[in-house]
Write an enzyme that holds these catalytic residues in place. Structure first.
Site, PDB file in Angstrom:
ATOM      1  CG  ASP A 109      -0.340   0.194   2.536  1.00 28.72           C
ATOM      2  OD1 ASP A 109       0.911   0.251   2.611  1.00 28.72           O
ATOM      3  OD2 ASP A 109      -1.080   0.305   3.530  1.00 28.72           O
ATOM      4  CG  HIS A 152       7.697 -28.646  10.324  1.00 28.80           C
ATOM      5  ND1 HIS A 152       7.327 -28.113  11.532  1.00 28.80           N
ATOM      6  CD2 HIS A 152       9.017 -28.960  10.430  1.00 28.80           C
ATOM      7  CE1 HIS A 152       8.375 -28.078  12.337  1.00 28.80           C
ATOM      8  NE2 HIS A 152       9.412 -28.596  11.693  1.00 28.80           N
ATOM      9  NE  ARG A 188       3.390 -30.234  14.259  1.00 27.92           N
ATOM     10  CZ  ARG A 188       4.534 -30.332  14.914  1.00 27.92           C
ATOM     11  NH1 ARG A 188       5.536 -29.523  14.651  1.00 27.92           N
ATOM     12  NH2 ARG A 188       4.672 -31.252  15.855  1.00 27.92           N
ATOM     13  CB  CYS A 239       0.555  -2.740   4.708  1.00 27.92           C
ATOM     14  SG  CYS A 239       0.302  -3.669   6.224  1.00 27.92           S
ATOM     15  CG  HIS A 273       9.186 -24.832  11.756  1.00 31.47           C
ATOM     16  ND1 HIS A 273       9.202 -24.715  13.132  1.00 31.47           N
ATOM     17  CD2 HIS A 273      10.375 -25.397  11.418  1.00 31.47           C
ATOM     18  CE1 HIS A 273      10.346 -25.193  13.610  1.00 31.47           C
ATOM     19  NE2 HIS A 273      11.084 -25.604  12.580  1.00 31.47           N
ATOM     20  CB  THR A 278       1.872  -2.739  11.011  1.00 34.35           C
ATOM     21  OG1 THR A 278       0.656  -3.177  10.388  1.00 34.35           O
ATOM     22  CG2 THR A 278       1.648  -1.409  11.703  1.00 34.35           C
TER      23      THR A 278
HETATM   24  C1  RB5 Z   1      -2.122   2.580   6.465  1.00 37.08           C
HETATM   25  O1  RB5 Z   1      -2.197   3.804   7.123  1.00 37.08           O
HETATM   26  C2  RB5 Z   1      -1.865   1.453   7.480  1.00 37.08           C
HETATM   27  O2  RB5 Z   1      -2.993   1.281   8.270  1.00 37.08           O
HETATM   28  C3  RB5 Z   1      -1.508   0.171   6.767  1.00 37.08           C
HETATM   29  O3  RB5 Z   1      -0.366   0.377   6.002  1.00 37.08           O
HETATM   30  C4  RB5 Z   1      -1.182  -1.026   7.632  1.00 37.08           C
HETATM   31  O4  RB5 Z   1      -0.236  -0.716   8.602  1.00 37.08           O
HETATM   32  C5  RB5 Z   1      -2.342  -1.771   8.139  1.00 37.08           C
HETATM   33  O5  RB5 Z   1      -2.227  -2.814   8.803  1.00 37.08           O
END
Ligand code: RB5
Length: 145
Positions: A8, A133, A136, A65, A98, A67
């Site tokens: 993103d 593994h 699983r 993205c 795994h 996070t």
């Molecule tokens: C975008 O602002 C942010 O929410 C996205 O990149 C991500 O971290 C979502 O999990």
């Protein structure tokens, strides 16, 4: 080896950096966007990338993205995708050994360029161990039914 890459807006710059790195390293890379830092919705890019890996158009996916959390939740809704959020190389190694993960997910706002590079390298250069593994992973696949 064929690699899909997508992110993103929050990880656009990191995605561009990794794309160049992967191409320089000799991988065949397909970029599913986004193409600028204009705000977009990460599930749209997780979907495009996930479908390309699930249909075997490419071998593995590199998805980002801010996070890595939202993108991994979304990608894991796609049948056949085992997306692993990996914040450092050892996680990527274990995700392959795994979990037979086929998509590595990175947090572009949390990770530096070198850690991203090392994490992707580890992911693409580690084999699934099979054995116990496999049983699983087969159980994970059954959850898709
Ligand atoms: C975008 O602002 C942010 O929410 C996205 O990149 C991500 O971290 C979502 O999990």
């Amino acid at each position: 080896m064929k690699i899909s890459i997508a992110s993103d807006h929050a990880a656009f710059e990191m995605k561009e950096f990794l794309k160049e790195y992967l191409i320089e390293s000799g991988y065949e890379v397909t970029d599913y966007g986004t193409n600028s830092d204009e705000s977009v919705d990460y599930p749209d890019y997780a979907e495009k990338l996930g479908k390309s890996v699930a249909s075997s158009e490419t071998d593995y996916g590199v998805l980002l993205c801010g996070t890595g959390i939202g993108a991994s939740i979304a990608a894991n809704k796609i049948k056949g995708i085992r997306a692993a959020l990996c914040l450092y190389p050892q996680m990527a190694e274990l995700a392959r050994q795994h979990n037979n993960a086929n998509v590595v997910v990175l947090g572009g706002r949390l990770m530096g360029k070198d850690i991203c590079k090392w994490t992707v390298d580890k992911f693409l250069n580690t084999d699934f161990e099979g054995g116990r593994h496999q049983r699983r992973v087969d159980k994970i696949t059954k959850l898709e039914e």
